[in-house]
Motif scaffolding. Sequence first.
Motif, short mmCIF file in Angstrom:
data_model
loop_
_atom_site.label_atom_id
_atom_site.label_comp_id
_atom_site.label_asym_id
_atom_site.label_seq_id
_atom_site.Cartn_x
_atom_site.Cartn_y
_atom_site.Cartn_z
N LEU A 170 38.98 27.49 1.44
CA LEU A 170 38.49 26.61 2.48
C LEU A 170 37.18 26.00 2.03
O LEU A 170 36.74 26.21 0.91
CB LEU A 170 38.32 27.41 3.79
N PRO A 221 40.64 21.93 12.69
CA PRO A 221 40.02 21.08 11.68
C PRO A 221 40.02 19.60 12.04
O PRO A 221 39.23 18.83 11.49
CB PRO A 221 40.87 21.36 10.43
N ARG A 276 36.33 25.57 7.09
CA ARG A 276 37.38 24.67 7.54
C ARG A 276 38.25 24.27 6.36
O ARG A 276 37.87 24.43 5.20
CB ARG A 276 36.80 23.42 8.21
N THR A 294 44.38 25.67 6.53
CA THR A 294 44.14 26.41 7.77
C THR A 294 45.30 27.35 8.05
O THR A 294 45.10 28.54 8.37
CB THR A 294 43.94 25.45 8.95
#
Length: 203
Positions: free
Chosen positions: A52, A113, A136, A142
């Motif tokens: 991420l 997100p 994020r 995700t």
Amino acid sequence: MSGVKLFRTATWVAVAIVAGIWIGFSGILPGTGRVQEPVSTGTPAIGGPFELTSHQGETFDNARLAGKPYLVFFGFTHCPDICPTTLFELTDLMAQLGPAADRLTPLFITVDPERDTQDMLATYMTAFDERIVALRGDQTQTDAAVKAFAAYYRKVPIEGGSYTMDHTAGVILMDAGGQFAGTLDMHEPRETVMAKLRRLVGA
């Protein structure tokens, strides 16, 4: 019992013992030809690879956490109560842990997100302990992170054309070896929560 019968009985007992030993070592179920499945230890399959981006714009993956205990909390910045309350609680807990808190990495992973841009997260996190890392990713990243920690989220439409997010609310504990070590429930007594954290960091 005659000598012949005694010999036959002893022979069949020996065969049964040898067959039992072979089955035990091979894992083959008699009469099926199938390998016996290993017995579950009861430990949830939680924790796995993810990649991420932090609220500071850095790529952040599971390799960065090797050898260090960490916490994982899923949420989103538009959350009206559970998310900010949990993050404030984590901020207080980090302060109460004292220097031992430096051995711990709390992660706040957004499940929204679409709205939680890097700039949004950077602004949001100024209200909490600076050691909490907000993360994020795109939708695929995700989903991979949520799956890695056996979590859950769902987009829920609300009146006016907007939406909120339903999601896992507990805080996941991971030890220094990357193994699942339990959860924190902020409704638990403070002593219970602190005991879990001290055990996690070895304090």
